[in-house]
Design a protein around this motif. Sequence first.
Motif, PDB file in Angstrom:
ATOM      1  N   LEU A  13      30.642 -31.006  60.874  1.00  0.00           N
ATOM      2  CA  LEU A  13      30.979 -29.615  61.181  1.00  0.00           C
ATOM      3  C   LEU A  13      31.078 -29.324  62.675  1.00  0.00           C
ATOM      4  O   LEU A  13      31.956 -28.599  63.115  1.00  0.00           O
ATOM      5  N   ILE A  14      30.135 -29.862  63.455  1.00  0.00           N
ATOM      6  CA  ILE A  14      30.101 -29.559  64.888  1.00  0.00           C
ATOM      7  C   ILE A  14      30.600 -30.751  65.701  1.00  0.00           C
ATOM      8  O   ILE A  14      31.412 -30.589  66.599  1.00  0.00           O
ATOM      9  N   LYS A  65      26.005 -22.784  61.540  1.00  0.00           N
ATOM     10  CA  LYS A  65      26.885 -23.719  60.837  1.00  0.00           C
ATOM     11  C   LYS A  65      26.379 -23.982  59.428  1.00  0.00           C
ATOM     12  O   LYS A  65      27.165 -24.092  58.489  1.00  0.00           O
TER      13      LYS A  65
END
Length: 79
Positions: A13-14, A65
Amino acid sequence: AFLLELQSRIVPLIVDRETFWTQYFFRLHLIELEEGMTERFVEKRGEEPVAAQPDPEVEEQVEEKAEEQAEEQAEEQAE
């Protein structure tokens, strides 16, 4: 167990997996250097060392997130 959960929340995700581990070991190295420098400084002054604190900004990003991911999963399951 904590590190694996953290990795699952952040990757991909990051950051990608390689970046995650590169940053992890780099920060670990910095902490070890800082602790060594702190211990030497404290020995000279005769004080007790202070423990490092987690970065609230990073923890906030991880939480955001994780919440986004949970919402996306809930939406996918609702469809």
